[in-house]
Design an enzyme around this catalytic site. Structure first.
Site, PDB file in Angstrom:
ATOM      1  N   CYS A 126      11.988  -4.311   7.651  1.00 33.97           N
ATOM      2  CA  CYS A 126      11.355  -5.575   7.781  1.00 33.97           C
ATOM      3  C   CYS A 126      12.401  -6.635   7.573  1.00 33.97           C
ATOM      4  CB  CYS A 126      10.449  -5.636   6.482  1.00 33.97           C
ATOM      5  SG  CYS A 126       9.612  -7.349   7.033  1.00 33.97           S
ATOM      6  N   CYS A 132      12.087 -10.797   1.109  1.00 28.59           N
ATOM      7  CA  CYS A 132      11.221 -10.822   0.022  1.00 28.59           C
ATOM      8  C   CYS A 132      11.897  -9.831  -1.106  1.00 28.59           C
ATOM      9  CB  CYS A 132       9.768 -10.140   0.177  1.00 28.59           C
ATOM     10  SG  CYS A 132       9.030 -11.084   1.559  1.00 28.59           S
ATOM     11  N   CYS A 187      10.869  -6.468  -2.194  1.00 29.78           N
ATOM     12  CA  CYS A 187      10.111  -5.431  -1.574  1.00 29.78           C
ATOM     13  C   CYS A 187      11.259  -4.433  -1.157  1.00 29.78           C
ATOM     14  CB  CYS A 187       9.575  -5.996  -0.384  1.00 29.78           C
ATOM     15  SG  CYS A 187       8.747  -5.070   0.677  1.00 29.78           S
ATOM     16  N   CYS A 227      -7.313   0.482   5.202  1.00 25.34           N
ATOM     17  CA  CYS A 227      -6.292  -0.721   5.328  1.00 25.34           C
ATOM     18  C   CYS A 227      -5.130  -0.234   5.852  1.00 25.34           C
ATOM     19  CB  CYS A 227      -6.170  -1.456   4.009  1.00 25.34           C
ATOM     20  SG  CYS A 227      -7.670  -1.845   3.036  1.00 25.34           S
ATOM     21  N   CYS A 229      -9.022  -3.326   7.686  1.00 21.76           N
ATOM     22  CA  CYS A 229      -7.971  -4.398   6.951  1.00 21.76           C
ATOM     23  C   CYS A 229      -6.732  -4.246   7.410  1.00 21.76           C
ATOM     24  CB  CYS A 229      -8.208  -4.360   5.800  1.00 21.76           C
ATOM     25  SG  CYS A 229      -7.064  -5.375   4.635  1.00 21.76           S
ATOM     26  N   CYS A 272      -7.775 -11.686   2.490  1.00 17.99           N
ATOM     27  CA  CYS A 272      -7.107 -11.120   1.386  1.00 17.99           C
ATOM     28  C   CYS A 272      -5.858 -11.718   0.883  1.00 17.99           C
ATOM     29  CB  CYS A 272      -7.166  -9.517   1.635  1.00 17.99           C
ATOM     30  SG  CYS A 272      -6.362  -8.562   0.193  1.00 17.99           S
ATOM     31  N   ARG A 303      -8.246  -7.848  -7.424  1.00 17.71           N
ATOM     32  CA  ARG A 303      -7.871  -6.616  -7.296  1.00 17.71           C
ATOM     33  C   ARG A 303      -6.494  -6.232  -8.246  1.00 17.71           C
ATOM     34  NH1 ARG A 303      -6.937  -5.142  -1.493  1.00 17.71           N
ATOM     35  NH2 ARG A 303      -9.027  -5.048  -1.548  1.00 17.71           N
TER      36      ARG A 303
HETATM   37  S1  SF4 Z   1       6.748  -7.888   1.454  1.00 20.31           S
HETATM   38 FE1  SF4 Z   1       8.107  -6.392   2.268  1.00 20.31          FE
HETATM   39  S2  SF4 Z   1       7.084  -5.739   4.341  1.00 20.31           S
HETATM   40 FE2  SF4 Z   1       6.075  -7.607   3.692  1.00 20.31          FE
HETATM   41  S3  SF4 Z   1       7.046  -9.339   4.775  1.00 20.31           S
HETATM   42 FE3  SF4 Z   1       8.268  -9.137   2.723  1.00 20.31          FE
HETATM   43  S4  SF4 Z   1       9.851  -7.568   3.187  1.00 20.31           S
HETATM   44 FE4  SF4 Z   1       8.574  -7.423   4.748  1.00 20.31          FE
END
Ligand code: SF4
Length: 345
Positions: free
Chosen positions: A54, A58, A61, A98, A129, A189, A261
């Site tokens: 990705c 984040c 993540c 989902c 979802c 959500c 949740r």
């Molecule tokens: S949480 Fe993970 S998968 Fe979602 S946008 Fe951020 S880096 Fe990408």
């Protein structure tokens, strides 16, 4: 029916968090009982349709391409394979399916596939979802037209702490996506993650943002950070478990009609802790052995816990309890239906 407020202040939220623990839980449990069947838990099944690499950063993540983790990347799954997994999940009792992709946002070239996925999963009679990153208005309408029921897009944390966690998209980008989802007529959500090193004020701020949206999200996932080796938050200090339960209780009080949740992080919680969260108003879980790419308690353990507590999955089918339990027990034990994701787009 509870009054839903959209004008919560920082002081009010702080006052809730600072209530004596038993008083807070009593208040939250009372509101829960007024609005939901207190011994039923809504259960969702998830499938990662594109894993890893990705472009977003984040810091929690393992799917971010910015960090070196042990995660195996996977390209976008073929529509037929997704539909096959959905069919299998339905045969075994799932009612909502989902689908999550580790994208910043779906690109134009992806949309025909994604829309086809939604249509075909929907034709099976399942609620649908998706969590695909940011959505502009056109794409939100395209997904809605395809039949998508819910879209997941978390706010993650307070606006003040957000920059410490993500730099590649803004808080406003997230709010805009939620607006677009609403505008297109889909259900929202949206929740966040606690235990990322934030201050208590940031937990207040997150819940205020969610509750004060023009329409509160139908579903509010509260994640406890799962520390993954290789991510910047791998060594962050643990959040006190009582503070997590308080967060669930305050979310229940502020968003009385939303499903709250228990999401990622349940593997770090023992049965007693999860039970306390149910008492505090959590009434939804992900079921299976992984959430996108993080661990989730074994499906059997979930069923056993619900049984011990005299609780059961929310009834959406005209099954006998026994048949429904049996179907759910086998459903997510099949790992193929639950190559799941960290619900955190
Ligand atoms: S949480 Fe993970 S998968 Fe979602 S946008 Fe951020 S880096 Fe990408």
């Amino acid at each position: 029916m509870a009054t839903v407020r959209h004008d919560w202040t920082h002081e009010e939220v702080r006052a809730l968090f600072e209530m004596p623990f038993n008083d807070l839980l009593f208040k939250a449990a009372s509101i829960h009982r007024e609005n939901f069947k207190p011994n039923e838990v809504q259960i969702s099944t998830l499938l990662s349709i594109k894993t890893g690499a990705c472009p977003e950063d984040c810091k929690y993540c393992p799917q971010s391409g910015h960090y070196k983790t042990d995660l195996e990347r996977e390209r976008l799954m073929e529509v037929e394979k997704v539909v096959e997994q959905a069919r299998l999940a339905k045969q075994k009792g799932a009612t909502r399916f989902c689908m999550g992709a580790a994208w910043s946002d779906p690109k134009d070239r992806d949309m025909p596939y994604i829309s086809k996925m939604v249509k075909e999963v929907k034709e099976l009679g399942l609620e649908t979802c998706m969590t695909l990153g940011m959505l502009d208005n056109d794409k939100a309408h395209a997904l809605s037209d395809a039949g998508l029921d819910y879209y997941n897009h978390n706010l993650d944390t307070s606006p003040e702490y957000y920059q410490q966690i993500i730099t590649t998209r803004t808080y406003q980008d997230r709010l805009d996506t939620i607006d677009n989802v609403r505008d297109a007529g889909m259900k929202v959500c949206s929740g966040g993650i606690v235990g990322m090193g934030e201050q208590a004020a940031d937990r207040f701020g997150l819940l205020m943002q969610l509750a004060n949206l023009p329409q509160q999200p139908e579903s509010v996932p509260i994640n406890m950070l799962v520390k993954v080796k290789g991510t910047p938050l791998e060594d962050v200090e643990d959040l006190d478990h009582f503070e997590f339960v308080r967060t669930i209780a305050v979310a229940r009080i502020m968003m009385p009609l939303s499903y709250v949740r228990l999401s990622a992080g349940r593997t770090a919680m023992n049965e007693q802790m999860q039970s306390m969260c149910f008492f505090a108003g959590a009434n939804s879980i992900f079921y299976g052995d992984k959430l996108l790419t993080t661990e989730n308690p074994e499906a059997d353990a979930d069923m056993n816990l619900l049984k011990k507590l005299g609780m059961k999955p929310e009834e959406r089918h005209d099954y006998s309890d026994e048949a429904y339990e049996a179907s759910l027990s086998s459903a997510i034990a099949d790992k193929a239906t639950s190559e799941l994701f960290y619900e955190a787009n």
